[in-house]
Design a protein around this motif. Sequence first.
Motif, mmCIF file in Angstrom:
data_model
loop_
_atom_site.group_PDB
_atom_site.id
_atom_site.type_symbol
_atom_site.label_atom_id
_atom_site.label_comp_id
_atom_site.label_asym_id
_atom_site.label_seq_id
_atom_site.Cartn_x
_atom_site.Cartn_y
_atom_site.Cartn_z
ATOM 1 N N LYS A 11 4.493 14.798 3.819
ATOM 2 C CA LYS A 11 3.119 14.853 3.309
ATOM 3 C C LYS A 11 3.104 14.994 1.791
ATOM 4 C CE LYS A 11 0.867 16.235 7.482
ATOM 5 N NZ LYS A 11 -0.100 17.036 8.139
ATOM 6 N N ARG A 12 4.044 15.738 1.256
ATOM 7 C CA ARG A 12 4.136 15.881 -0.193
ATOM 8 C C ARG A 12 4.483 14.557 -0.860
ATOM 9 N NH1 ARG A 12 8.110 20.267 -2.254
ATOM 10 N NH2 ARG A 12 8.602 18.788 -3.868
ATOM 11 N N ARG A 13 5.444 13.829 -0.259
ATOM 12 C CA ARG A 13 5.803 12.506 -0.780
ATOM 13 C C ARG A 13 4.606 11.565 -0.695
ATOM 14 N NH1 ARG A 13 10.778 13.198 1.987
ATOM 15 N NH2 ARG A 13 9.967 12.032 3.751
ATOM 16 N N HIS A 14 3.854 11.663 0.419
ATOM 17 C CA HIS A 14 2.698 10.791 0.602
ATOM 18 C C HIS A 14 1.649 11.049 -0.486
ATOM 19 C CE1 HIS A 14 -0.665 9.147 3.397
ATOM 20 N NE2 HIS A 14 -0.272 8.253 2.528
ATOM 21 N N VAL A 21 -0.776 4.378 -5.634
ATOM 22 C CA VAL A 21 -1.112 3.218 -4.808
ATOM 23 C C VAL A 21 -2.584 3.265 -4.435
ATOM 24 C CG1 VAL A 21 -0.611 2.000 -2.655
ATOM 25 C CG2 VAL A 21 1.230 3.138 -3.875
ATOM 26 N N LYS A 22 -3.333 2.294 -4.927
ATOM 27 C CA LYS A 22 -4.759 2.187 -4.626
ATOM 28 C C LYS A 22 -5.019 0.853 -3.950
ATOM 29 C CE LYS A 22 -5.924 5.935 -6.839
ATOM 30 N NZ LYS A 22 -6.004 7.138 -6.073
ATOM 31 N N GLY A 23 -5.934 0.836 -3.009
ATOM 32 C CA GLY A 23 -6.308 -0.400 -2.339
ATOM 33 C C GLY A 23 -7.575 -0.959 -2.960
ATOM 34 N N THR A 24 -7.479 -2.121 -3.588
ATOM 35 C CA THR A 24 -8.637 -2.755 -4.209
ATOM 36 C C THR A 24 -9.093 -3.929 -3.348
ATOM 37 O OG1 THR A 24 -7.259 -4.244 -5.508
ATOM 38 C CG2 THR A 24 -7.809 -2.124 -6.513
ATOM 39 N N VAL A 98 -0.984 -7.423 -0.567
ATOM 40 C CA VAL A 98 -1.284 -6.025 -0.252
ATOM 41 C C VAL A 98 -0.375 -5.112 -1.065
ATOM 42 C CG1 VAL A 98 -2.089 -6.470 2.095
ATOM 43 C CG2 VAL A 98 0.314 -6.007 1.712
ATOM 44 N N ALA A 99 -0.791 -3.872 -1.187
ATOM 45 C CA ALA A 99 0.044 -2.819 -1.766
ATOM 46 C C ALA A 99 0.581 -2.006 -0.594
ATOM 47 C CB ALA A 99 -0.778 -1.946 -2.697
ATOM 48 N N PHE A 100 1.887 -1.903 -0.469
ATOM 49 C CA PHE A 100 2.495 -1.243 0.682
ATOM 50 C C PHE A 100 2.515 0.269 0.468
ATOM 51 C CE2 PHE A 100 6.375 -0.182 3.293
ATOM 52 C CZ PHE A 100 5.752 -0.362 4.509
ATOM 53 N N ASP A 101 1.851 0.990 1.357
ATOM 54 C CA ASP A 101 1.819 2.454 1.334
ATOM 55 C C ASP A 101 2.633 2.935 2.528
ATOM 56 O OD1 ASP A 101 1.287 5.141 1.311
ATOM 57 O OD2 ASP A 101 -0.889 4.940 1.480
#
Length: 125
Positions: A11-14, A21-24, A98-101
């Motif tokens: 969770k800390r890494r996330h 990382v933002k989704g536009t 896409v931006a990979f999360d």
Amino acid sequence: MRPEIKVWRRKRRHLRVRKKVKGTEERPRLVVYKSNKHIWAQIVIDPPIGPSRVITGASSLSPEIRDALKELKGKTAKAKEVGKLIAKRAIEKGIKKVAFDRAGYKYHGRVKAFAEGAREGGLEF
């Protein structure tokens, strides 16, 4: 290592990854979540104000691939098929980039197989 510590570290890494990382609209965020048995993915747009919008999703429980996954052995192979399914659904909605999360998971094993499947399906990270 105790399971609580492992979850806390993820969770800390996330949170650290989510700062960047933002989704536009042009490049939504592809989020992956895994449990011990299944894997889920969603394509999300994060507007500047307000809640995030989920565009599409897929999982190892999706009816389209559930029967095909029963014949596959191993969770890694199943994750790759889920990656291909999410790519197919995204392309149907007109999303190619896409931006990979990776949601705090290390890029290894099932997460890596999922990403490779999504790339094979036509998504660009």
